[in-house]
Every structure is written in C-alpha cells, then in structure tokens.
Design an enzyme around this catalytic site. Structure first.
Site, PDB file in Angstrom:
ATOM      1  N   GLY A 100       0.827  -1.192   0.000  1.00  0.00           N
ATOM      2  CA  GLY A 100       0.000   0.000   0.000  1.00  0.00           C
ATOM      3  C   GLY A 100       0.865   1.246   0.000  1.00  0.00           C
ATOM      4  O   GLY A 100       2.051   1.216   0.374  1.00  0.00           O
ATOM      5  N   CYS A 101       0.282   2.364  -0.415  1.00  0.00           N
ATOM      6  CA  CYS A 101       1.066   3.599  -0.532  1.00  0.00           C
ATOM      7  C   CYS A 101       1.510   4.118   0.833  1.00  0.00           C
ATOM      8  O   CYS A 101       2.681   4.489   1.007  1.00  0.00           O
ATOM      9  CB  CYS A 101       0.259   4.656  -1.285  1.00  0.00           C
ATOM     10  SG  CYS A 101      -1.437   4.892  -0.682  1.00  0.00           S
ATOM     11  N   TYR A 102       0.603   4.133   1.809  1.00  0.00           N
ATOM     12  CA  TYR A 102       0.992   4.601   3.139  1.00  0.00           C
ATOM     13  C   TYR A 102       2.060   3.705   3.777  1.00  0.00           C
ATOM     14  O   TYR A 102       3.062   4.203   4.293  1.00  0.00           O
ATOM     15  CB  TYR A 102      -0.232   4.676   4.051  1.00  0.00           C
ATOM     16  CG  TYR A 102      -1.156   5.839   3.817  1.00  0.00           C
ATOM     17  CD1 TYR A 102      -0.723   7.155   3.962  1.00  0.00           C
ATOM     18  CD2 TYR A 102      -2.500   5.633   3.499  1.00  0.00           C
ATOM     19  CE1 TYR A 102      -1.591   8.232   3.777  1.00  0.00           C
ATOM     20  CE2 TYR A 102      -3.365   6.688   3.310  1.00  0.00           C
ATOM     21  CZ  TYR A 102      -2.920   7.986   3.461  1.00  0.00           C
ATOM     22  OH  TYR A 102      -3.775   9.048   3.278  1.00  0.00           O
TER      23      TYR A 102
END
Length: 332
Positions: free
Chosen positions: A136-138
């Site tokens: 995921g990006c986070y």
C-alpha cells in the site's frame, strides 16, 4: 492493467511489451479516450478481463479492487508471474487479511508463493517469488522511514505512531463526498481512524522486522492531487544522537536506487518526488523528549503504486531493478 500511471511507466520500459489491457467498465474503448494523457501514445483498445486470454503473458500486473486478485490468480497458469497492486497477496497470514478486509481469503494456498513487494526490505524473496503483493502507498512511506531503526533494535516496536498526509488521487476515480472539489479544497481532514486497513499491513511488517509491534496510524486527506508525506514517531531503546540517527539511514540505504537520504537541514517534501519512483527520507532526534521522528515522502501513484509495481516486475524477470524507472520528479 488499466492504471494510467502503470501504462505510462511501462511505455518507457525497453523490455516490456503490452499484450493485454483490460478495463471492465470501459471495455472496447481506445485507451487514449479512457485516459487522455496517453492519447496518440497507446494504440490499444481495452478488453474485458478473461483469464484464459492471459495465458500468453509472462507477467500479469493487476490493478483491481481488493478481493478480485485472489479469484483471478488461481485461474492463471503457474508459469505466469503476477504483481498485484491490491491487498490480496500483501499478507503472509490469511487470518490477518480477513481481519482487516472483512472477507475470507480464498487463495490461501498461494500465499506461500507470494512476497511482500517492498524491494528495499524483501528484494531476495521477490526475486524467488511467483506472486508479488505490491505494498500500500501509506505503508511504503512509513516503513521506509522506520525500518532501519527497527531492524537494529534502536527503537521500540510497540507504540509506533504514524501520521500521514495524502493527496486526493489515493481515493481513485470514483466520486464520493470526501473527494468533491468543494469539500477537499482548502480543507485537511483525518479519515478511517482508528482502524484504517493499512494498519494491519504496517503491523505485520513491523513484527517481521522486530518480532512484535503495534502501530497507531492516522491518515489525512489534503487538498493536492498526489503525494504522501509520512511522519513516524518512534521511542528509542537507548539515547540516540542526531549523528547516529543520520548514519542509520545512510547505512541502510547506501546503494539503493530509489531511496534518497536527505542531508540536513533538508526534510522530505511531496513536490520533490512528484511523478518519480523516489522516496525521500530524513530523521530528527528530539533532544528534549528523546523521541526519534522519521520522515518519508513519495508519489502515492508511482513509488506508492505503479512505479513500485514495475520495480517488482524487474526483479521477478531478472532485469536491472531500475530499468525504465530512473527519472526525476516534476518540480516545481
């Protein structure tokens, strides 16, 4: 593969030939009509997703809703490698996936063939894998900021606090009240806290690095199109000087093609990574409280998604890891 960022990165890749381009809701349309920024550059028409037709591919890159990949991947020949931008193959433990995503994992047997696709932490395993769960990006930003300190046992794995800001593109193209211009503009708001799904992903990786760990994660939506800035608060296990903390990052990322450790007094900013696969990191030691504060900035659509997917594709295929990806950000 209908992601425009992914298609843009692949277009620069000298070893990749696009065979199929699927888009369920816009099937049969010229791709340049679906995403006008590639008009005249991508001659393909989109097609419906048919697993039988994908058998002629070496690698299938999936940008599908969570839950779709674990239905599709078992239908592919075992010779086809997969990079999944969804969450279905990010977790080593199917129970953890089920807890955070609220559905049973129907391809649990394939998790043994999957690797978590953060190359800076799992490069060797990615090279051996058949399936890569693109992070995921986070978590990409937060883990790259914190991992070097966790790996050396310099900070406590319990009680990690991640405060992160993201542009609106992280929500995708579907309209919703939170992404309307009139509500996003001149507004900053936290969302999905406590209990954002990326918390489970973060905690599983923290525990893999340190043997235990808990994370409090709060994401914020900010009025910009793209970019993530993560600030990670870490409690040291012993007193650290600023020079020691700086050296931890420099040593961890020396030679890494896409992680840039910023020299003091610079701190990461989203604009410096916009449109690139770079992650900029830095650290500050609060001399008054002793806390270690680690920072990372990425483009959520590139290092946080499409660029990292191509980085993983390169590793799966034995290409140079940076092939097709070394390009500066768009600044200012």
């Amino acid at each position: 593969m209908a992601s425009p960022r992914l298609r843009r990165v692949v277009a620069r890749h000298p070893e990749v030939q696009l065979v199929h381009l699927t888009a369920e809701t816009r099937a049969g349309e010229p791709y340049g009509e679906v995403f006008p920024n590639v008009r005249g550059l991508v001659p393909h028409h989109t097609e419906t997703l048919d697993p039988a037709r994908l058998a002629d591919a070496d690698v299938v890159v999936l940008a599908l809703p969570n839950g779709a990949a674990m239905t599709l991947v078992p239908q592919l020949p075992p010779t086809v490698k997969v990079v999944d931008l969804g969450a279905d193959f990010r977790f080593a433990d199917a129970r953890t996936y089920e807890r955070w995503y609220g559905r049973p994992h129907t391809a649990e047997a394939l998790l043994a063939e999957a690797a978590y696709g953060l190359p800076e932490l799992h490069r060797a395993r990615i090279r051996r894998a058949r399936i890569v769960g693109n992070p995921g990006c986070y978590p990409t930003a937060a883990l790259l900021a914190a991992a070097p300190f966790l790996q050396q046992g310099l900070v406590r794995a319990e009680g990690i606090v991640v405060d992160a800001k993201s542009g609106v593109s992280g929500a995708g193209r579907s309209a919703g009240p939170r992404t309307h211009f009139s509500e996003v503009n001149e507004n900053v708001q936290p969302y999905s806290t406590p209990g954002h799904r990326h918390t489970g992903e973060l905690e599983e990786q923290v525990r893999a690095l340190a043997g235990a760990g808990t994370v409090t994660f709060t994401p914020h939506l900010v009025p910009m199109t793209r970019g993530i800035l993560a600030t990670v608060y870490l409690q040291p296990t012993r007193a650290l000087t600023q020079a020691e903390a700086d050296e931890v990052l420099h040593e961890a990322y020396r030679g890494e093609p896409f992680v840039r450790v910023l020299p003091a007094p610079a701190l990461p900013q989203t604009k410096a990574t916009l449109g690139s696969n770079f992650c900029d990191v830095a650290v500050r030691v609060d001399g008054r409280t002793g806390w270690v504060v680690a920072f990372a900035a990425i483009d959520n659509l590139v290092k946080g998604a499409a660029g990292q997917a191509v980085q993983n594709l390169n590793l799966l295929c034995g290409f140079p890891e940076a092939l097709g990806l070394r390009a500066p950000g768009l600044f200012p």
